[in-house]
Design a protein around this motif. Structure first.
Motif, PDB file in Angstrom:
ATOM      1  N   PHE A  89       0.870  -1.191   0.048  1.00 56.91           N
ATOM      2  CA  PHE A  89      -0.075   0.143  -0.157  1.00 56.91           C
ATOM      3  C   PHE A  89       0.882   1.303  -0.165  1.00 56.91           C
ATOM      4  O   PHE A  89       0.599   2.348  -0.737  1.00 56.91           O
ATOM      5  CB  PHE A  89      -0.827  -0.001   1.025  1.00 56.91           C
ATOM      6  N   ASP A  90       1.802   1.154   0.752  1.00 56.33           N
ATOM      7  CA  ASP A  90       3.051   2.220   0.850  1.00 56.33           C
ATOM      8  C   ASP A  90       3.561   2.663  -0.466  1.00 56.33           C
ATOM      9  O   ASP A  90       3.851   3.659  -1.005  1.00 56.33           O
ATOM     10  CB  ASP A  90       3.961   1.996   1.923  1.00 56.33           C
ATOM     11  N   ARG A  91       4.046   1.552  -1.232  1.00 55.13           N
ATOM     12  CA  ARG A  91       4.867   1.387  -2.317  1.00 55.13           C
ATOM     13  C   ARG A  91       3.979   2.070  -3.370  1.00 55.13           C
ATOM     14  O   ARG A  91       4.292   2.969  -4.265  1.00 55.13           O
ATOM     15  CB  ARG A  91       5.186   0.094  -2.800  1.00 55.13           C
ATOM     16  N   TYR A  92       2.615   1.744  -3.496  1.00 50.84           N
ATOM     17  CA  TYR A  92       1.709   2.239  -4.587  1.00 50.84           C
ATOM     18  C   TYR A  92       0.996   3.217  -4.277  1.00 50.84           C
ATOM     19  O   TYR A  92      -0.106   3.634  -5.066  1.00 50.84           O
ATOM     20  CB  TYR A  92       0.929   0.605  -5.218  1.00 50.84           C
ATOM     21  N   ARG A 145       3.056   8.241   5.399  1.00 45.15           N
ATOM     22  CA  ARG A 145       1.598   8.398   5.960  1.00 45.15           C
ATOM     23  C   ARG A 145       0.759   7.596   4.892  1.00 45.15           C
ATOM     24  O   ARG A 145       0.644   7.733   3.789  1.00 45.15           O
ATOM     25  CB  ARG A 145       1.381   9.764   6.139  1.00 45.15           C
ATOM     26  N   LEU A 146      -0.087   6.828   5.626  1.00 40.13           N
ATOM     27  CA  LEU A 146      -1.170   6.013   4.949  1.00 40.13           C
ATOM     28  C   LEU A 146      -2.558   6.774   5.113  1.00 40.13           C
ATOM     29  O   LEU A 146      -2.781   7.031   6.114  1.00 40.13           O
ATOM     30  CB  LEU A 146      -1.069   4.493   5.431  1.00 40.13           C
ATOM     31  N   ASP A 147      -3.051   6.999   3.947  1.00 41.01           N
ATOM     32  CA  ASP A 147      -4.316   7.742   3.825  1.00 41.01           C
ATOM     33  C   ASP A 147      -5.218   6.445   4.023  1.00 41.01           C
ATOM     34  O   ASP A 147      -5.264   5.369   3.745  1.00 41.01           O
ATOM     35  CB  ASP A 147      -4.689   8.449   2.549  1.00 41.01           C
ATOM     36  N   ALA A 148      -6.387   6.989   5.148  1.00 41.18           N
ATOM     37  CA  ALA A 148      -7.389   5.797   5.388  1.00 41.18           C
ATOM     38  C   ALA A 148      -8.786   6.480   5.684  1.00 41.18           C
ATOM     39  O   ALA A 148      -8.980   7.521   6.014  1.00 41.18           O
ATOM     40  CB  ALA A 148      -6.812   5.381   6.691  1.00 41.18           C
ATOM     41  N   TYR A 149      -9.570   5.595   5.428  1.00 44.20           N
ATOM     42  CA  TYR A 149     -11.285   5.745   5.566  1.00 44.20           C
ATOM     43  C   TYR A 149     -11.465   4.866   6.763  1.00 44.20           C
ATOM     44  O   TYR A 149     -11.296   3.564   6.564  1.00 44.20           O
ATOM     45  CB  TYR A 149     -11.883   5.645   4.479  1.00 44.20           C
ATOM     46  N   VAL A 171       1.727   7.728  11.415  1.00 40.06           N
ATOM     47  CA  VAL A 171       1.441   6.587  10.360  1.00 40.06           C
ATOM     48  C   VAL A 171       0.485   6.767   9.694  1.00 40.06           C
ATOM     49  O   VAL A 171       0.594   6.461   8.675  1.00 40.06           O
ATOM     50  CB  VAL A 171       1.185   5.688  11.632  1.00 40.06           C
ATOM     51  N   LEU A 172      -0.775   7.529  10.043  1.00 39.31           N
ATOM     52  CA  LEU A 172      -1.763   7.661   9.097  1.00 39.31           C
ATOM     53  C   LEU A 172      -1.805   9.199   8.451  1.00 39.31           C
ATOM     54  O   LEU A 172      -1.188  10.081   9.111  1.00 39.31           O
ATOM     55  CB  LEU A 172      -3.248   7.402   9.602  1.00 39.31           C
ATOM     56  N   ALA A 212     -10.464   7.301  17.763  1.00 37.27           N
ATOM     57  CA  ALA A 212      -9.508   7.681  18.825  1.00 37.27           C
ATOM     58  C   ALA A 212      -8.041   6.814  18.577  1.00 37.27           C
ATOM     59  O   ALA A 212      -7.044   7.597  18.405  1.00 37.27           O
ATOM     60  CB  ALA A 212      -9.954   7.503  19.988  1.00 37.27           C
ATOM     61  N   ARG A 213      -8.309   5.705  18.379  1.00 37.72           N
ATOM     62  CA  ARG A 213      -6.771   5.104  18.032  1.00 37.72           C
ATOM     63  C   ARG A 213      -6.025   5.487  16.549  1.00 37.72           C
ATOM     64  O   ARG A 213      -5.205   5.622  16.521  1.00 37.72           O
ATOM     65  CB  ARG A 213      -7.143   3.425  17.967  1.00 37.72           C
ATOM     66  N   ALA A 214      -7.260   5.512  15.692  1.00 36.50           N
ATOM     67  CA  ALA A 214      -6.924   6.068  14.492  1.00 36.50           C
ATOM     68  C   ALA A 214      -6.091   7.542  14.472  1.00 36.50           C
ATOM     69  O   ALA A 214      -5.197   7.774  13.827  1.00 36.50           O
ATOM     70  CB  ALA A 214      -7.904   5.903  13.198  1.00 36.50           C
ATOM     71  N   ARG A 215      -6.812   8.345  15.367  1.00 39.69           N
ATOM     72  CA  ARG A 215      -6.475   9.576  15.402  1.00 39.69           C
ATOM     73  C   ARG A 215      -4.925   9.749  15.892  1.00 39.69           C
ATOM     74  O   ARG A 215      -4.010  10.407  15.748  1.00 39.69           O
ATOM     75  CB  ARG A 215      -7.299  10.457  16.131  1.00 39.69           C
ATOM     76  N   TYR A 216      -4.622   8.761  17.044  1.00 39.95           N
ATOM     77  CA  TYR A 216      -3.499   8.633  17.719  1.00 39.95           C
ATOM     78  C   TYR A 216      -2.253   8.284  16.685  1.00 39.95           C
ATOM     79  O   TYR A 216      -1.390   8.595  16.443  1.00 39.95           O
ATOM     80  CB  TYR A 216      -3.419   7.623  18.580  1.00 39.95           C
ATOM     81  N   LEU A 217      -2.615   7.228  15.780  1.00 41.53           N
ATOM     82  CA  LEU A 217      -2.046   6.924  14.638  1.00 41.53           C
ATOM     83  C   LEU A 217      -1.420   8.044  13.635  1.00 41.53           C
ATOM     84  O   LEU A 217      -0.266   8.051  13.208  1.00 41.53           O
ATOM     85  CB  LEU A 217      -2.562   5.609  13.847  1.00 41.53           C
ATOM     86  N   ARG A 218      -2.516   8.700  13.535  1.00 42.91           N
ATOM     87  CA  ARG A 218      -2.155  10.017  12.702  1.00 42.91           C
ATOM     88  C   ARG A 218      -1.207  11.009  13.384  1.00 42.91           C
ATOM     89  O   ARG A 218      -0.407  11.472  12.652  1.00 42.91           O
ATOM     90  CB  ARG A 218      -3.651  10.633  12.546  1.00 42.91           C
ATOM     91  N   GLU A 219      -1.317  11.172  14.702  1.00 45.53           N
ATOM     92  CA  GLU A 219      -0.707  12.165  15.550  1.00 45.53           C
ATOM     93  C   GLU A 219       0.759  11.432  15.429  1.00 45.53           C
ATOM     94  O   GLU A 219       1.759  12.158  15.501  1.00 45.53           O
ATOM     95  CB  GLU A 219      -1.128  12.476  16.673  1.00 45.53           C
ATOM     96  N   ALA A 220       1.051  10.285  15.330  1.00 45.19           N
ATOM     97  CA  ALA A 220       2.201   9.435  15.298  1.00 45.19           C
ATOM     98  C   ALA A 220       2.802   9.311  13.988  1.00 45.19           C
ATOM     99  O   ALA A 220       4.026   8.881  13.758  1.00 45.19           O
ATOM    100  CB  ALA A 220       2.080   8.161  15.867  1.00 45.19           C
TER     101      ALA A 220
END
Ligand code: PLP
Length: 381
Positions: free
Chosen positions: A100-103, A126-130, A162-163, A152-160
């Protein structure tokens, strides 16, 4: 000579249908004074049987493409698609995260295991996500009650780091029927209230009936139409032409034999059809091994030499029989359209077989050759 069956795809019909959906969205948005939604053109299952590369050409004006097979996403990139790609089932394992990262694929996150994987394996970019809510489909997505915790977990991943983009989505179970989307939309809005990010809600049925669902409120909206872009209808009771859509796929064959039946003569396995009077019939090189539905019985529409007529008796593996009474000049070699341009719609054939156009389009058998989408098939020049 090869067996005379073939399929063709009109790339210009694909483009026409996308433009029709675009106009439908723009008109609704104009009337409501809001921004028009963007379009993810859904091209899963080999673009509903039409071919990934043809879909990439036909939907070049879409804002994004949506699918679920990583191999098909790679084919889109190799065909030159540089825009967003939404992966409707997300990544299946840790190795996929690298792909997913590569493409540069946008993922759906529908299950807590996917969040666990992201917490342990960080993509380079960073991986874009829905993040998906289950609003009644009972299939993929976080239940309404668990959505805010997942967000909340996804938002934390965004702050880190990752997303990247963090959007919200759902998929409607009853957008095509009398129930509509009201209950599912209420569930979605309760789950996602106040959470920022773009939203993606509507399949074809919802895009055509409720084009602005989820739009407005200062957030970007993306619809996800599939079947209507191929010129078939998501509805049981409204034909695709009612929306100005054109069939993109045509399945053709030819008459390979004719017969004169006497009154009482039978046709096909099980002798299900018996001639009520003397009549001429034609044998067509198309059967269920080509993807024509075996459950299509006597009366299923078909066109012979441009004339509408009907199937008679049971569909065989490699052949079917048609009534030549309305086409007295038809003989061996006369062209037959099973569905598509100048023939019945795939939805009419599907209805006669107790199924939906989606299934027939996806199920054209590998042995049926697709004609190259040349200039006469409307390839953009
Ligand atoms: C298949 C699919 C669509 C498109 O559905 P159509 O009925 O073909 O418009 C949209 N969203 C998701 C999640 C899907 O799986």
């Amino acid at each position: 000579m090869p067996r005379p069956i073939s399929a063709s795809v009109s790339v210009s019909a694909l483009a026409h249908n996308l433009a029709a959906v675009r106009r439908h969205l723009d008109a609704a948005a104009h009337e409501a004074g809001t921004a028009a939604p963007s379009i993810w053109a859904v091209i899963k299952a080999n673009a509903y049987g039409h071919g990934i590369e043809r879909a990439v050409a036909g939907f070049s004006a879409a804002q994004g493409l949506a699918m679920l097979d990583p191999a098909e996403a790679v084919r889109c990139r190799e065909a030159g698609w540089g825009g967003p790609i939404l992966m409707l089932e997300g990544f299946f394992d840790a190795a996929d995260i690298e792909l997913f990262d590569r493409y540069h694929l946008t993922t759906v996150i529908h299950h807590r295991e996917q969040l666990d994987l992201l917490e342990s394996r960080r993509p380079a970019r960073r991986l874009d996500a829905y993040l998906k809510v289950d609003t009644g489909m009972g299939r993929l997505g976080f239940p309404e009650a668990g959505y805010r915790e997942a967000y909340a977990r996804a938002r934390y991943l965004r702050e880190a780091g990752v997303l990247g983009t963090l959007g919200k989505m759902t998929h409607f179970a009853t957008a095509d029927g009398p129930q509509g989307i009201a209950q599912a939309l209420a569930r979605f809005e309760r789950a996602a209230a106040g959470l920022p990010g773009p939203v993606s809600l509507c399949n074809s049925a919802a895009t055509l009936r409720f084009p602005l669902a989820g739009a407005g409120a200062g957030q970007a909206a993306w619809v996800r139409p599939g079947i209507c872009l191929y010129g078939a209808s998501p509805f049981e009771d409204v034909p695709a032409q009612a929306y100005g859509l054109l069939p993109a796929m045509t399945l053709r064959s030819e008459i390979i034999a004719t017969r004169r039946l006497r009154p009482g003569d039978a046709v096909g396995y099980g002798s299900l059809f018996r001639a009520p009077e003397a009549m001429r019939v034609g044998v067509v090189a198309c059967g269920y091994a080509d993807g024509y539905p075996r459950h299509a019985g006597t009366g299923t529409p078909v066109a012979v030499g441009g004339v509408p007529t009907r199937v008679l008796g049971r569909i065989s593996m490699d052949m079917l029989v048609v009534d030549l009474q309305p086409a007295p000049h038809a003989g061996v070699g006369t062209p037959v359209v099973l569905w598509g341009e100048d023939g019945p719609s795939v939805d009419e054939v599907a209805r006669a077989a107790g199924t939906i156009g989606y299934e027939l389009l996806c199920a054209v058998a590998p042995r049926v050759p697709f004609e190259p989408s040349g200039r006469n098939q409307g390839e953009p020049q």
